[in-house]
Motif scaffolding. Structure first.
Motif, PDB file in Angstrom:
ATOM      1  N   ILE A  31      -5.425  -4.965  -4.321  1.00 28.21           N
ATOM      2  CA  ILE A  31      -5.575  -3.427  -4.766  1.00 28.21           C
ATOM      3  C   ILE A  31      -7.035  -3.408  -5.139  1.00 28.21           C
ATOM      4  O   ILE A  31      -7.171  -3.876  -6.357  1.00 28.21           O
ATOM      5  N   ASN A  32      -7.879  -2.368  -4.505  1.00 33.58           N
ATOM      6  CA  ASN A  32      -9.122  -2.340  -4.757  1.00 33.58           C
ATOM      7  C   ASN A  32      -9.217  -0.865  -5.597  1.00 33.58           C
ATOM      8  O   ASN A  32      -9.957  -0.892  -6.675  1.00 33.58           O
ATOM      9  N   ALA A  33      -8.429  -0.019  -5.381  1.00 26.24           N
ATOM     10  CA  ALA A  33      -8.435   1.243  -5.732  1.00 26.24           C
ATOM     11  C   ALA A  33      -7.027   1.846  -5.476  1.00 26.24           C
ATOM     12  O   ALA A  33      -6.494   1.622  -4.296  1.00 26.24           O
ATOM     13  N   MET A  34      -6.609   2.927  -6.293  1.00 27.83           N
ATOM     14  CA  MET A  34      -5.505   3.773  -6.277  1.00 27.83           C
ATOM     15  C   MET A  34      -5.871   5.309  -6.299  1.00 27.83           C
ATOM     16  O   MET A  34      -6.734   5.430  -6.845  1.00 27.83           O
ATOM     17  N   GLY A  35      -5.170   6.116  -5.456  1.00 28.33           N
ATOM     18  CA  GLY A  35      -5.241   7.440  -5.587  1.00 28.33           C
ATOM     19  C   GLY A  35      -4.269   8.308  -5.307  1.00 28.33           C
ATOM     20  O   GLY A  35      -3.084   7.752  -4.886  1.00 28.33           O
ATOM     21  N   TRP A  36      -4.392   9.414  -5.568  1.00 24.39           N
ATOM     22  CA  TRP A  36      -3.565  10.780  -5.446  1.00 24.39           C
ATOM     23  C   TRP A  36      -3.978  11.463  -4.178  1.00 24.39           C
ATOM     24  O   TRP A  36      -5.233  11.909  -4.384  1.00 24.39           O
ATOM     25  N   TYR A  37      -3.190  11.947  -3.012  1.00 25.05           N
ATOM     26  CA  TYR A  37      -3.418  12.810  -2.234  1.00 25.05           C
ATOM     27  C   TYR A  37      -2.602  13.785  -2.114  1.00 25.05           C
ATOM     28  O   TYR A  37      -1.398  13.619  -2.610  1.00 25.05           O
ATOM     29  N   ARG A  38      -2.896  14.736  -1.593  1.00 21.03           N
ATOM     30  CA  ARG A  38      -1.999  16.090  -1.597  1.00 21.03           C
ATOM     31  C   ARG A  38      -2.082  16.567  -0.297  1.00 21.03           C
ATOM     32  O   ARG A  38      -3.040  16.693   0.519  1.00 21.03           O
ATOM     33  N   GLN A  39      -0.954  17.237   0.392  1.00 23.58           N
ATOM     34  CA  GLN A  39      -0.703  18.131   1.503  1.00 23.58           C
ATOM     35  C   GLN A  39       0.042  19.203   1.506  1.00 23.58           C
ATOM     36  O   GLN A  39       1.212  19.136   1.275  1.00 23.58           O
ATOM     37  N   ALA A  40      -0.408  20.150   1.782  1.00 18.74           N
ATOM     38  CA  ALA A  40       0.234  21.379   1.662  1.00 18.74           C
ATOM     39  C   ALA A  40       0.469  21.883   2.964  1.00 18.74           C
ATOM     40  O   ALA A  40      -0.016  21.600   3.926  1.00 18.74           O
ATOM     41  N   PRO A  41       1.541  22.722   3.139  1.00 21.38           N
ATOM     42  CA  PRO A  41       1.919  23.235   4.602  1.00 21.38           C
ATOM     43  C   PRO A  41       0.670  23.714   5.425  1.00 21.38           C
ATOM     44  O   PRO A  41       0.078  24.482   5.060  1.00 21.38           O
ATOM     45  N   GLY A  42       0.517  23.161   6.494  1.00 15.72           N
ATOM     46  CA  GLY A  42      -0.423  23.563   7.375  1.00 15.72           C
ATOM     47  C   GLY A  42      -1.769  23.154   7.030  1.00 15.72           C
ATOM     48  O   GLY A  42      -2.685  23.653   7.695  1.00 15.72           O
ATOM     49  N   LYS A  43      -1.788  22.346   6.166  1.00 11.75           N
ATOM     50  CA  LYS A  43      -3.233  21.941   5.940  1.00 11.75           C
ATOM     51  C   LYS A  43      -3.296  20.469   5.924  1.00 11.75           C
ATOM     52  O   LYS A  43      -2.292  19.543   5.974  1.00 11.75           O
ATOM     53  N   ALA A  91       2.122  21.258  -3.504  1.00  6.55           N
ATOM     54  CA  ALA A  91       1.826  20.408  -2.043  1.00  6.55           C
ATOM     55  C   ALA A  91       2.828  19.229  -2.445  1.00  6.55           C
ATOM     56  O   ALA A  91       3.582  19.026  -3.365  1.00  6.55           O
ATOM     57  N   VAL A  92       2.943  18.366  -1.270  1.00  8.29           N
ATOM     58  CA  VAL A  92       3.700  16.947  -1.509  1.00  8.29           C
ATOM     59  C   VAL A  92       2.293  15.958  -1.827  1.00  8.29           C
ATOM     60  O   VAL A  92       1.524  16.099  -1.132  1.00  8.29           O
ATOM     61  N   TYR A  93       2.645  15.397  -2.795  1.00 14.35           N
ATOM     62  CA  TYR A  93       1.617  14.487  -3.535  1.00 14.35           C
ATOM     63  C   TYR A  93       2.044  13.016  -3.079  1.00 14.35           C
ATOM     64  O   TYR A  93       3.222  12.750  -3.132  1.00 14.35           O
ATOM     65  N   TYR A  94       1.031  12.429  -2.529  1.00 18.08           N
ATOM     66  CA  TYR A  94       1.214  10.898  -2.098  1.00 18.08           C
ATOM     67  C   TYR A  94       0.398   9.954  -2.915  1.00 18.08           C
ATOM     68  O   TYR A  94      -0.938  10.283  -3.040  1.00 18.08           O
ATOM     69  N   CYS A  95       0.957   8.956  -3.202  1.00 16.05           N
ATOM     70  CA  CYS A  95       0.285   7.909  -3.944  1.00 16.05           C
ATOM     71  C   CYS A  95      -0.361   6.795  -2.952  1.00 16.05           C
ATOM     72  O   CYS A  95       0.424   6.643  -1.683  1.00 16.05           O
ATOM     73  N   ASN A  96      -1.753   6.514  -3.096  1.00 13.06           N
ATOM     74  CA  ASN A  96      -2.274   5.640  -2.161  1.00 13.06           C
ATOM     75  C   ASN A  96      -2.804   4.334  -2.863  1.00 13.06           C
ATOM     76  O   ASN A  96      -3.293   4.404  -3.842  1.00 13.06           O
ATOM     77  N   ALA A  97      -2.632   3.326  -2.163  1.00 14.13           N
ATOM     78  CA  ALA A  97      -3.152   1.757  -2.601  1.00 14.13           C
ATOM     79  C   ALA A  97      -4.087   1.567  -1.562  1.00 14.13           C
ATOM     80  O   ALA A  97      -3.780   1.352  -0.319  1.00 14.13           O
ATOM     81  N   HIS A  98      -5.448   1.211  -1.848  1.00 15.78           N
ATOM     82  CA  HIS A  98      -6.529   0.927  -0.744  1.00 15.78           C
ATOM     83  C   HIS A  98      -6.796  -0.902  -1.355  1.00 15.78           C
ATOM     84  O   HIS A  98      -7.144  -1.171  -2.315  1.00 15.78           O
ATOM     85  N   THR A  99      -6.507  -1.778  -0.170  1.00 11.31           N
ATOM     86  CA  THR A  99      -6.561  -2.936  -0.439  1.00 11.31           C
ATOM     87  C   THR A  99      -7.725  -3.408   0.544  1.00 11.31           C
ATOM     88  O   THR A  99      -8.166  -3.103   1.473  1.00 11.31           O
TER      89      THR A  99
END
Length: 119
Positions: A31-43, A91-99
């Motif tokens: 894992i090089n970096a981790m983050g949080w993303y979000r997605q709201a309806p229609g976006k 929104a729905v929040y998603y965890c991300n791991a970039h490797t």
């Protein structure tokens, strides 16, 4: 392979706080970096905050000063502390791991956790 398990979403009133957690397992050495993303309806999905293995952080302008991303390396867990929440943070929040492994990059995602800010 990296597995991500998120927790901590829910319903909160405007001005309230929530803390999201994301526990990583598997090939965490990659894992090089981790983050949080979000997605709201229609976006589209958007970056909220990210933290590198060297603890450099990056935030979306819309959350600067309100959200804080941090990591606990001993627990392989990344947190997102969200304060002064607004309805537009819903929104729905998603965890991300970039490797990165041998110059090959991959992105892994958690299942998502719903955050609803409403009175």
């Amino acid at each position: 392979q990296v597995q991500l398990v998120e927790s901590g979403g829910g319903l909160v009133q405007p001005g309230g706080s929530l803390r999201l957690s994301c526990a990583a397992s598997g090939s965490i050495f990659s894992i090089n970096a981790m983050g949080w993303y979000r997605q709201a309806p229609g976006k589209e999905r958007e970056l909220v905050a990210a933290i590198t293995s060297g603890s450099t952080t990056n935030y979306a302008d819309s959350v600067k000063g309100r959200f804080t991303i941090s990591r606990d390396n001993a627990k392989n867990t990344v947190y997102l502390q969200m304060n002064s929440l607004k309805p537009e943070d819903t929104a729905v929040y998603y965890c991300n791991a970039h490797t990165i492994v041998a110059l090959t990059t991959n992105d892994y995602w958690g299942q998502g956790t719903q955050v609803t800010v409403s009175s």
